[in-house]
Design a protein around this motif. Structure first.
Motif, mmCIF file in Angstrom:
data_model
loop_
_atom_site.group_PDB
_atom_site.id
_atom_site.type_symbol
_atom_site.label_atom_id
_atom_site.label_comp_id
_atom_site.label_asym_id
_atom_site.label_seq_id
_atom_site.Cartn_x
_atom_site.Cartn_y
_atom_site.Cartn_z
ATOM 1 N N MET A 1 46.131 40.408 37.975
ATOM 2 C CA MET A 1 45.042 40.203 38.724
ATOM 3 C C MET A 1 43.886 39.402 37.856
ATOM 4 O O MET A 1 43.171 38.585 38.327
ATOM 5 C CB MET A 1 44.626 41.678 39.018
ATOM 6 C CG MET A 1 43.045 41.517 39.997
ATOM 7 S SD MET A 1 43.635 40.825 41.611
ATOM 8 C CE MET A 1 41.922 40.761 42.239
ATOM 9 N N ASN A 2 44.041 39.588 36.636
ATOM 10 C CA ASN A 2 43.322 38.709 35.673
ATOM 11 C C ASN A 2 43.394 37.294 35.799
ATOM 12 O O ASN A 2 42.496 36.374 36.014
ATOM 13 C CB ASN A 2 43.358 39.266 34.182
ATOM 14 C CG ASN A 2 42.828 40.516 34.100
ATOM 15 O OD1 ASN A 2 41.816 40.862 34.495
ATOM 16 N ND2 ASN A 2 43.335 41.228 33.099
ATOM 17 N N GLY A 3 44.792 36.753 36.029
ATOM 18 C CA GLY A 3 44.983 35.390 36.327
ATOM 19 C C GLY A 3 44.454 34.943 37.444
ATOM 20 O O GLY A 3 43.897 33.723 37.616
ATOM 21 N N LEU A 4 44.606 35.770 38.615
ATOM 22 C CA LEU A 4 43.900 35.556 39.805
ATOM 23 C C LEU A 4 42.246 35.497 39.858
ATOM 24 O O LEU A 4 41.734 34.498 40.246
ATOM 25 C CB LEU A 4 44.164 36.235 40.945
ATOM 26 C CG LEU A 4 45.762 36.281 41.306
ATOM 27 C CD1 LEU A 4 46.061 37.426 42.526
ATOM 28 C CD2 LEU A 4 45.916 35.027 42.070
ATOM 29 N N LEU A 5 41.742 36.249 38.906
ATOM 30 C CA LEU A 5 40.304 36.151 38.931
ATOM 31 C C LEU A 5 40.034 35.045 38.159
ATOM 32 O O LEU A 5 38.868 34.400 38.147
ATOM 33 C CB LEU A 5 39.793 37.369 38.020
ATOM 34 C CG LEU A 5 39.677 38.771 38.810
ATOM 35 C CD1 LEU A 5 39.447 40.049 38.028
ATOM 36 C CD2 LEU A 5 38.727 38.604 39.882
ATOM 37 N N LYS A 6 40.792 34.623 37.095
ATOM 38 C CA LYS A 6 40.461 33.081 36.330
ATOM 39 C C LYS A 6 40.663 32.034 37.354
ATOM 40 O O LYS A 6 39.847 30.939 37.132
ATOM 41 C CB LYS A 6 41.727 33.188 35.068
ATOM 42 C CG LYS A 6 41.071 31.957 34.225
ATOM 43 C CD LYS A 6 42.153 32.054 33.126
ATOM 44 C CE LYS A 6 41.980 33.345 32.086
ATOM 45 N NZ LYS A 6 42.817 33.131 30.932
ATOM 46 N N LEU A 7 41.633 32.053 38.201
ATOM 47 C CA LEU A 7 41.772 30.990 39.362
ATOM 48 C C LEU A 7 40.610 30.930 40.029
ATOM 49 O O LEU A 7 39.744 30.120 40.583
ATOM 50 C CB LEU A 7 43.110 31.349 40.139
ATOM 51 C CG LEU A 7 43.293 30.465 41.418
ATOM 52 C CD1 LEU A 7 43.340 28.579 40.752
ATOM 53 C CD2 LEU A 7 44.471 30.670 42.145
ATOM 54 N N SER A 8 40.107 32.160 40.537
ATOM 55 C CA SER A 8 38.942 32.325 41.362
ATOM 56 C C SER A 8 37.604 31.701 40.581
ATOM 57 O O SER A 8 36.899 30.887 41.406
ATOM 58 C CB SER A 8 38.433 33.766 41.839
ATOM 59 O OG SER A 8 37.283 33.967 42.324
ATOM 60 N N ILE A 158 40.142 37.256 46.246
ATOM 61 C CA ILE A 158 40.336 37.888 45.054
ATOM 62 C C ILE A 158 39.286 38.753 44.324
ATOM 63 O O ILE A 158 39.465 39.479 44.088
ATOM 64 C CB ILE A 158 40.505 36.542 44.170
ATOM 65 C CG1 ILE A 158 41.976 35.857 44.696
ATOM 66 C CG2 ILE A 158 40.911 36.763 42.757
ATOM 67 C CD1 ILE A 158 42.206 34.569 43.961
ATOM 68 N N LYS A 159 37.967 38.010 44.601
ATOM 69 C CA LYS A 159 36.944 38.722 43.946
ATOM 70 C C LYS A 159 36.576 40.069 44.688
ATOM 71 O O LYS A 159 36.461 41.088 43.711
ATOM 72 C CB LYS A 159 35.632 37.771 44.012
ATOM 73 C CG LYS A 159 35.690 36.603 43.250
ATOM 74 C CD LYS A 159 34.225 35.754 43.029
ATOM 75 C CE LYS A 159 34.128 35.079 44.242
ATOM 76 N NZ LYS A 159 33.019 34.104 44.144
ATOM 77 N N ARG A 160 36.499 40.053 46.035
ATOM 78 C CA ARG A 160 36.614 41.351 46.602
ATOM 79 C C ARG A 160 37.520 42.543 46.139
ATOM 80 O O ARG A 160 37.417 43.642 45.996
ATOM 81 C CB ARG A 160 36.401 41.191 48.024
ATOM 82 C CG ARG A 160 35.011 40.785 48.479
ATOM 83 C CD ARG A 160 34.623 39.999 49.575
ATOM 84 N NE ARG A 160 33.429 39.474 49.972
ATOM 85 C CZ ARG A 160 32.720 38.745 49.431
ATOM 86 N NH1 ARG A 160 33.350 37.961 48.475
ATOM 87 N NH2 ARG A 160 31.492 38.399 49.528
ATOM 88 N N ILE A 161 38.880 41.981 46.047
ATOM 89 C CA ILE A 161 39.915 42.913 45.736
ATOM 90 C C ILE A 161 39.754 43.207 44.276
ATOM 91 O O ILE A 161 39.860 44.477 44.062
ATOM 92 C CB ILE A 161 41.370 42.415 45.898
ATOM 93 C CG1 ILE A 161 41.643 41.960 47.457
ATOM 94 C CG2 ILE A 161 42.448 42.927 45.178
ATOM 95 C CD1 ILE A 161 42.945 41.023 47.638
ATOM 96 N N GLY A 162 39.358 42.537 43.511
ATOM 97 C CA GLY A 162 38.943 42.713 42.135
ATOM 98 C C GLY A 162 37.760 43.677 42.134
ATOM 99 O O GLY A 162 37.841 44.620 41.151
ATOM 100 N N GLN A 165 39.161 47.022 42.930
ATOM 101 C CA GLN A 165 39.953 47.590 41.896
ATOM 102 C C GLN A 165 38.977 47.841 40.640
ATOM 103 O O GLN A 165 39.588 48.500 39.588
ATOM 104 C CB GLN A 165 41.048 46.904 41.693
ATOM 105 C CG GLN A 165 41.970 46.697 42.557
ATOM 106 C CD GLN A 165 43.327 45.773 42.178
ATOM 107 O OE1 GLN A 165 43.223 44.974 41.422
ATOM 108 N NE2 GLN A 165 44.285 45.817 43.196
ATOM 109 N N GLY A 166 37.752 47.744 40.717
ATOM 110 C CA GLY A 166 36.953 47.914 39.557
ATOM 111 C C GLY A 166 36.994 46.949 38.462
ATOM 112 O O GLY A 166 36.609 46.955 37.278
ATOM 113 N N LEU A 167 37.666 45.589 38.669
ATOM 114 C CA LEU A 167 38.004 44.800 37.650
ATOM 115 C C LEU A 167 36.918 43.661 37.270
ATOM 116 O O LEU A 167 36.893 42.886 36.613
ATOM 117 C CB LEU A 167 39.094 43.928 38.004
ATOM 118 C CG LEU A 167 40.410 44.875 37.793
ATOM 119 C CD1 LEU A 167 41.591 44.175 38.330
ATOM 120 C CD2 LEU A 167 40.703 45.628 36.442
#
Length: 195
Positions: A1-8, A158-162, A165-167
């Motif tokens: 998920m951290n990779g997706l947040l970086k992409l976001s 991605i941001k809303r899923i993060g 999940q509390g990320l």
């Protein structure tokens, strides 16, 4: 998920760059419109090309800033139901809306507008108005604008899923930084001693 947040974050930077660049088209459209009006009333000259370039630039503003508006959470909402939920519940509603409404609509329009652009380009479609402009550039704006909206929609998902999940922090929270107009109004009130 951290990779997706970086992409976001990368998508958000691109969207911010596009949005801040396209905003300048508002000034250009205004100047063209004012110039056209001045020429019409002073030297009795007008051109369909001047009118059409305004339409084209307005189209660019609308289409290219759709993702920017989504990123800034400034799109129109009717929160009769969602406003009663917690921020986590609202994020879940946003996730559902992005997956089942925003993305299918934006991808469908992007996909269906591409052949229209190709046809206009291959036939060098011209405006039907005398002295009008070539049409294919404005036809190209539609798939590009919806592509920008699709990738920003993916970033918002991605941001809303993060967030759920509390990320990451709540992407739907509006940081109330005053707009330029609000800052000016506050400065005027402060100067007049009303604050």
């Amino acid at each position: 998920m951290n990779g997706l947040l970086k992409l976001s974050r990368l998508i958000d930077r691109l969207t911010e760059l596009v949005g801040r660049s396209v905003i300048w088209l508002v000034l250009i459209v205004t100047l063209i419109g004012a110039g056209n009006a001045v020429m019409r009333y002073t030297i009795d000259y007008s051109s369909n090309a001047f009118l059409e370039i305004q339409w084209y630039l307005f189209s660019a503003i609308f289409l290219f800033c759709a993702g920017y508006t989504l990123m800034r959470n400034e799109h129109v909402r009717i929160d009769l139901v969602a406003g009663r939920f917690s921020r986590r519940g609202q994020a879940m509603i946003d996730i559902f809306g992005i997956i089942f409404f925003l993305m299918p609509m934006a991808i469908a329009i992007m996909y269906m507008s591409w052949p229209i652009f190709i046809l206009a380009y291959e036939t060098n479609e011209q405006s039907s108005n005398a002295g009008g402009l070539t049409v294919w550039p404005v036809r190209l704006m539609v798939p590009i604008g919806f592509f920008l909206l699709v990738i920003q929609g993916f970033s918002e998902l991605i941001k809303r899923i993060g967030f759920v999940q509390g990320l990451c922090p709540d992407p739907g929270a509006r940081s109330h930084t005053p707009t330029s107009e609000e800052e000016l109004a506050l400065a005027i009130k402060a100067k007049q001693g009303e604050l």
